[in-house]
Design a protein around this motif. Structure first.
Motif, PDB file in Angstrom:
ATOM      1  N   SER A  92       1.427   6.977  -1.795  1.00 30.23           N
ATOM      2  CA  SER A  92       0.986   5.743  -2.432  1.00 30.23           C
ATOM      3  C   SER A  92       0.183   6.108  -3.671  1.00 30.23           C
ATOM      4  CB  SER A  92       0.118   4.899  -1.481  1.00 30.23           C
ATOM      5  OG  SER A  92      -1.099   5.557  -1.200  1.00 30.23           O
ATOM      6  N   GLY A  93       0.010   5.134  -4.566  1.00 30.56           N
ATOM      7  CA  GLY A  93      -0.839   5.371  -5.725  1.00 30.56           C
ATOM      8  C   GLY A  93      -0.093   5.527  -7.025  1.00 30.56           C
ATOM      9  N   LYS A 104      -7.454   4.293 -14.600  1.00 25.96           N
ATOM     10  CA  LYS A 104      -8.753   4.230 -13.931  1.00 25.96           C
ATOM     11  C   LYS A 104      -9.493   2.956 -14.320  1.00 25.96           C
ATOM     12  CE  LYS A 104     -10.318   8.385 -15.048  1.00 25.96           C
ATOM     13  NZ  LYS A 104     -11.224   9.563 -15.082  1.00 25.96           N
ATOM     14  N   GLU A 146      -2.562  20.138  -9.865  1.00 26.20           N
ATOM     15  CA  GLU A 146      -2.494  19.153  -8.786  1.00 26.20           C
ATOM     16  C   GLU A 146      -1.213  19.335  -7.977  1.00 26.20           C
ATOM     17  OE1 GLU A 146      -3.437  16.555  -6.228  1.00 26.20           O
ATOM     18  OE2 GLU A 146      -4.785  16.696  -7.954  1.00 26.20           O
ATOM     19  N   ILE A 167       2.006  12.698  -1.356  1.00 26.69           N
ATOM     20  CA  ILE A 167       1.864  11.491  -2.187  1.00 26.69           C
ATOM     21  C   ILE A 167       2.725  10.384  -1.587  1.00 26.69           C
ATOM     22  CG2 ILE A 167       2.216  10.481  -4.468  1.00 26.69           C
ATOM     23  CD1 ILE A 167       1.729  13.221  -5.675  1.00 26.69           C
ATOM     24  N   GLU A 177      -8.649   0.678  -2.470  1.00 24.37           N
ATOM     25  CA  GLU A 177      -8.792   2.036  -2.999  1.00 24.37           C
ATOM     26  C   GLU A 177      -7.413   2.670  -3.096  1.00 24.37           C
ATOM     27  OE1 GLU A 177     -10.328   5.700  -0.703  1.00 24.37           O
ATOM     28  OE2 GLU A 177     -12.112   4.888  -1.705  1.00 24.37           O
ATOM     29  N   THR A 178      -7.153   3.396  -4.166  1.00 26.36           N
ATOM     30  CA  THR A 178      -5.864   4.074  -4.296  1.00 26.36           C
ATOM     31  C   THR A 178      -6.083   5.441  -4.922  1.00 26.36           C
ATOM     32  OG1 THR A 178      -3.551   3.758  -4.946  1.00 26.36           O
ATOM     33  CG2 THR A 178      -5.221   3.256  -6.619  1.00 26.36           C
ATOM     34  N   SER A 179      -5.023   6.228  -4.989  1.00 22.58           N
ATOM     35  CA  SER A 179      -5.108   7.594  -5.524  1.00 22.58           C
ATOM     36  C   SER A 179      -4.438   7.673  -6.884  1.00 22.58           C
ATOM     37  CB  SER A 179      -4.454   8.583  -4.564  1.00 22.58           C
ATOM     38  OG  SER A 179      -5.115   8.604  -3.318  1.00 22.58           O
ATOM     39  N   LEU A 180      -5.014   8.481  -7.750  1.00 23.38           N
ATOM     40  CA  LEU A 180      -4.477   8.733  -9.093  1.00 23.38           C
ATOM     41  C   LEU A 180      -4.240  10.229  -9.226  1.00 23.38           C
ATOM     42  CD1 LEU A 180      -3.840   8.007 -12.056  1.00 23.38           C
ATOM     43  CD2 LEU A 180      -6.300   8.062 -12.508  1.00 23.38           C
ATOM     44  N   TYR A 181      -2.997  10.603  -9.526  1.00 20.46           N
ATOM     45  CA  TYR A 181      -2.624  12.010  -9.620  1.00 20.46           C
ATOM     46  C   TYR A 181      -2.218  12.344 -11.049  1.00 20.46           C
ATOM     47  CZ  TYR A 181      -2.007  11.228  -4.572  1.00 20.46           C
ATOM     48  OH  TYR A 181      -2.193  10.867  -3.256  1.00 20.46           O
ATOM     49  N   SER A 197       0.825  -1.220   0.000  1.00 17.35           N
ATOM     50  CA  SER A 197       0.000   0.000   0.000  1.00 17.35           C
ATOM     51  C   SER A 197       0.853   1.260   0.000  1.00 17.35           C
ATOM     52  CB  SER A 197      -0.926   0.002   1.222  1.00 17.35           C
ATOM     53  OG  SER A 197      -0.166  -0.044   2.427  1.00 17.35           O
TER      54      SER A 197
END
Length: 542
Positions: free
Chosen positions: A236-237, A207, A229, A234, A217-221, A185
């Motif tokens: 993880s992700g 996505k 942005e 940041i 669940e994860t983050s997309l930047y 993670s």
């Protein structure tokens, strides 16, 4: 109705349907110590054995045989028998009919719910069923993915993935990235690309991929183009990084931005570089090295390319190409196919790529020989070619014919910005649904709108200058017209590849690649292109 029929059985016959042990158990646990009455037995059997009177052939026969004639004629009107004519042969006929019409029989005796429940349950435990994944890989993509992950497990740190244009480099890489993110993670994947279209493509693709492949669940930047942005926090992700945006960040005098940049450097665990043949360009290399060659931390590096070199030379491998191979430690993962002269042949035969039919567009040079001009193929050359009437007539007639006669989807590569605009106007004048795209006249928004219109087939032709050579995915494109001469094998293959998506990926069985012949070196064999740099990647024997 089942209960009513069971009442026609004798008490001993009813008792034979239930085990003696079950009867004794029921008596022992009941407040009423008396034996079951015949009525009670019939009720118990109707409630507990209904399904067996449908599917058990012997019980079904016994049940039908005990139906009173007066009831029989009402239950089986399809036999066309009257009460005074009912005989053994009619009961035999009813038994035969019930065997072939179990559901209808269950309705006659009032237990159709039991039949439906059994069928639904049986459906759910059928022995074999094919399950299609939402984000599958083709077999050759699976091999590539497995090989890359094996390289990284063996601590090889850097590896370049070589797949032909249109064969699914992005999808393959998203599987690898997802596998990396699933491991921890705290893992961070940084995806580098040099243009907005490539960055946006990766953003959208992740996505889709993570929804199918993710385990949390994860983050997309998105940090590219005009994105605001923040890089703060940041840990993880998945990060999409525009190389020019990161160059600006790297050079920033802002103390705060430098701290955020350093924090990200220490968090990233895997870097993926799209269009990796650009990775050794000095400015881009400096950015990549910040993440893969730091003090005390090092991310692994995966490069993606259809052309694992930067240039073509008849004299052999260039210094740049050798530098690229060295940058990736000579670790290249490519397709392994047997019984084919080239991986391209395999991909075409299997429908992963469209069969490319290369066609030459010849015209009256009218004194123009581009390689003899003073700038040797530079801007003046392009302007001269763009203004040549005979050349433009040949281009326009070809595109118009493709659109009107064959209803084609066409990508047209122009010599200059003005050339792209002019060609689009001329095509529109001839009734073609067309738009032009370039970095001078279009905003990011207008480019996105035009590209979407083309993908939805609201436009037949997109004319562009230096925009759609890579990172553009419109599978229905079946014609590429290369009216911009180039001696770059990389760029030529990128332009040709826009039309080469195979039918298995929503594209076409065949495509046409038109190349305007300007007496400038060009390449008409993608097989040659694919194999060109193999020697460069072969490790020298110790």
């Amino acid at each position: 109705m089942l209960y009513q029929i069971l009442e026609n059985f004798s008490e001993d016959e009813l008792l034979s349907f239930i085990s003696k042990q079950a009867i004794e158990f029921a008596k022992e646990t009941s407040s009423d110590s008396e034996d079951f009455s015949k009525k009670q037995l019939a009720e118990v059997i109707a409630n507990t054995k209904a399904i067996e009177f449908i599917f058990n052939e012997e019980l079904r026969r016994l049940l039908i045989e005990r139906i009173k004639p007066s009831v029989f004629v009402k239950l089986f009107p399809e036999l066309g028998v009257t009460l005074d004519k009912v005989g053994p042969n009619h009961y035999d006929a009813a038994i035969s009919w019930a065997t072939g019409n179990l559901y209808e029989f269950s309705k006659k005796i009032g237990v159709e719910n039991a039949y439906e429940n059994e069928k639904e349950s049986n459906k759910s435990i059928e022995g074999i069923s094919r399950v299609e994944p939402d984000y599958a890989l083709y077999p050759y993509q699976q091999h590539i993915s497995n090989d890359v992950l094996s390289h990284l497990r063996d601590n090889k740190q850097r590896v370049l993935v070589h797949l032909p244009t249109g064969s699914g480099k992005t999808r393959t890489a998203m599987n690898i990235a997802s596998e990396h993110l699933r491991k921890s993670s705290s893992n961070v994947v940084l995806w580098f690309a040099d243009r907005e279209e490539l960055c946006q493509q990766a953003f959208d693709e992740f996505k889709i991929a993570w929804k199918a492949l993710g385990n949390r669940e994860t983050s997309l930047y998105g940090f590219y183009s005009n994105s605001n942005e923040s890089l703060s926090g940041i840990d993880s992700g998945f990060v999409i990084g525009g190389l020019h945006k990161f160059l600006s960040l790297k050079k920033s005098n802002s103390r705060q931005l430098q701290l955020l940049y350093q924090e990200l450097r220490e968090s990233v665990t895997l870097v993926i570089f799209d269009e990796a043949h650009k990775a050794v360009a000095p400015k881009f290399r400096a950015v990549v090295n910040d993440f893969i060659d730091g003090d005390g931390f090092k991310a692994d590096l995966i490069g993606l390319t259809a052309t694992p070199g930067r240039s073509y030379s008849s004299d052999g491998l260039s210094a740049e190409d050798k530098l690229l191979a060295e940058f990736f430690y000579h670790n290249k993962v490519s397709m392994r196919v047997s019984d084919y002269l080239s991986p391209i042949d395999y991909l075409v035969e299997r429908g992963y790529l469209a069969k490319a039919n290369f066609k030459s567009l010849n015209y009256n040079y009218s004194g123009i020989a581009a390689h003899e001009l003073k700038d040797a193929g530079g801007l003046e050359t392009m302007k001269a070619l763009a203004s040549n009437v005979e050349r433009n007539k040949q281009i326009l007639s070809t595109v118009i014919r493709e659109c009107i006669q064959k209803n084609s989807q066409v990508i047209l590569f122009a010599c200059t910005v003005e050339h792209a605009v002019n060609l689009a106007i001329a095509l529109a004048y001839n009734g073609i649904l067309v738009a032009s795209i370039d970095s001078k006249n279009d905003s990011s928004e207008s480019r996105r709108v035009k590209i979407q219109q083309y993908k939805e087939e609201k436009l037949q032709v997109l004319v562009n200058f230096n925009v759609l050579t890579a990172g553009f995915d419109a599978p229905k494109t079946n014609v590429s017209v290369i009216a911009k001469p180039t001696n770059s094998l990389v760029q030529y293959l990128q332009m040709a590849g826009r039309a080469m998506r195979g039918y298995k990926s929503g594209g076409n069985k065949e495509c046409r690649i038109y190349t305007v012949m300007d007496d400038i070196p060009e390449f008409q064999s993608i097989n040659l292109a694919f194999e060109y740099w193999n020697d460069m990647w072969a490790k020298k024997e110790e």
